[in-house]
Design an enzyme around this catalytic site. Structure first.
Site, PDB file in Angstrom:
ATOM      1  N   CYS A  31       0.820  -1.210   0.000  1.00 33.39           N
ATOM      2  CA  CYS A  31       0.000   0.000   0.000  1.00 33.39           C
ATOM      3  C   CYS A  31       0.853   1.258   0.000  1.00 33.39           C
ATOM      4  O   CYS A  31       0.345   2.354   0.176  1.00 33.39           O
ATOM      5  CB  CYS A  31      -0.918   0.010   1.219  1.00 33.39           C
ATOM      6  SG  CYS A  31      -2.413  -0.900   0.904  1.00 33.39           S
ATOM      7  N   ASP A  32       2.149   1.094  -0.163  1.00 35.33           N
ATOM      8  CA  ASP A  32       3.049   2.232  -0.081  1.00 35.33           C
ATOM      9  C   ASP A  32       3.192   2.906  -1.447  1.00 35.33           C
ATOM     10  O   ASP A  32       3.468   2.246  -2.445  1.00 35.33           O
ATOM     11  CB  ASP A  32       4.418   1.729   0.408  1.00 35.33           C
ATOM     12  CG  ASP A  32       5.316   2.850   0.854  1.00 35.33           C
ATOM     13  OD1 ASP A  32       5.549   3.770   0.038  1.00 35.33           O
ATOM     14  OD2 ASP A  32       5.778   2.827   2.004  1.00 35.33           O
TER      15      ASP A  32
END
Ligand SMILES: *Cc1c(COP(=O)(O)O)cnc(C)c1O
Length: 350
Positions: free
Chosen positions: A301-302
């Site tokens: 999710c980065d």
């Protein structure tokens, strides 16, 4: 990882640097299969930690065939390395020199010189290295502390594109060697470090150009020395290919996105380290004539997980397809973490 390609790269290095003894920079790819291929081919090793010495030891590499070029070590690292038979240590501070004298008395030290110009894609300079006066000071003090003033080293920066950087650094080495003669010290070894480039998505200067630059600088030295080098990337990078899976394709206002099960945090970290300058060759196994540009991103999710932008891939790329990333054998798996719970890549040596 293709073993034949590693062997070929080591041969190419030896051809380009006929007078130079290669010590493979272990940190670049520490897979035991890779190290074993190199050991069998007669390479020696440069290490940065006791753990690397331990892995090499399990493959039958002897401590005396290892040099420890990390110039600042926790003192127990020096002690344990010395017990394992390592007797050559880099230094770039008076403090470290004293620690070596205490933990590995009588051993050989080589001073790390800083290098000037920056023309490398992945900078590895800026942290270590003394100037000419500092190197002379360290090597004279080494003798006074009962150590052997053994040699001198430098690192021109990783993925260097400038063979002349070698000649410039060897100019400084020349000055150190000459001035030490008047102190009654003759060094045995000059270590060219690493930094020699591998091919990614664009051409790089041939290894032979680096070899010629080195030979020119070595020929000028005031007396003959043994010459070492510590190639890492150029030995293993091109032998590796990541095979990863497309987990989803998305169309967004920013363009088309391909999400893969590999990303910056489990293999593609050098994209961040190089500020995007290091561009891996990327293709897919669908091979459609119809092409479309994708941003290629990892599974986390980065927002920093995107490792390539505007890569032409099959326009109908979809879930389950394979994305192949070339020149992936150096500084990839060694940086991989389990961030966000995603697996590290499995290394297979063929
Ligand atoms: C990392 C490193 C190398 C290898 O550099 P490459 O750019 O991979 O060739 C060599 N020597 C030292 C001291 C290093 O830290």
């Amino acid at each position: 990882m293709r073993a034949a390609r590693i062997v070929a790269a080591l041969d190419a290095f030896r051809n380009a640097f006929p007078q130079v003894r290669p010590f493979y920079a272990t940190k670049c790819n520490t897979d035991p299969g890779v190290l074993s291929v190199l050991h069998t081919t007669g390479a020696r090793f440069e290490v940065a930690s006791v753990e690397e010495i331990r892995i090499l030891g399990t493959l039958g590499v002897r401590g005396q065939d290892v040099i420890f070029s990390n110039p600042v070590r926790a003192r127990e690292q020096t002690r344990q390395a010395s017990r394992a038979g390592v007797y050559r240590f880099a230094v770039d501070s008076r403090e470290e020199l004293h620690r070596v004298a205490e933990e590995a008395p009588g051993s050989c030290v080589y001073a790390r010189l800083a290098t000037g110009g920056r023309a490398s894609v992945v900078p590895s300079e800026g942290k270590f290295g003394v100037d000419v006066r500092g190197a002379i000071d360290l090597l004279v003090r080494a003798r006074d502390l009962g150590l052997v003033p053994y040699g001198i080293t430098f690192h021109i920066g990783s993925q260097s594109l400038r063979p002349a950087a070698l000649e410039a650094a060897l100019g400084d080495v020349h000055t150190v060697l000459s001035r030490l003669v008047s102190a009654g010290i003759r060094l045995q070894m000059v270590d060219l470090g690493g930094g020699f480039p591998a091919a990614y998505d664009r051409p790089v200067p041939p290894l032979a150009a680096f070899g010629r630059a080195a030979a020119a600088g070595i020929a000028q030295l005031p007396y003959p020395v043994e010459v070492f080098a510590e190639p890492g990337r150029c030995i293993v990078a091109e032998a590796g290919t990541f095979r990863c899976r497309v987990i989803g394709v998305a169309q967004r206002p920013s363009g088309y996105w391909a999400h893969t099960d590999l990303g910056v945090f489990n293999g593609m970290m050098e994209v961040l380290e190089s500020g995007g300058d290091l561009r891996y060759p990327i293709r897919d196994n669908r091979g459609s004539a119809n092409r479309r540009r994708f941003h290629v991103t990892g599974p986390t999710c980065d927002g920093q997980d995107t490792y390539a932008r505007d890569v032409p891939l099959s326009a109908d790329l979809r879930e389950g397809d394979e994305v192949l990333i070339g020149s992936a054998g150096a500084y990839t798996t060694v940086y991989a973490s389990r961030f966000n719970g995603f697996a590290r890549p499995r290394v297979v040596v063929t």
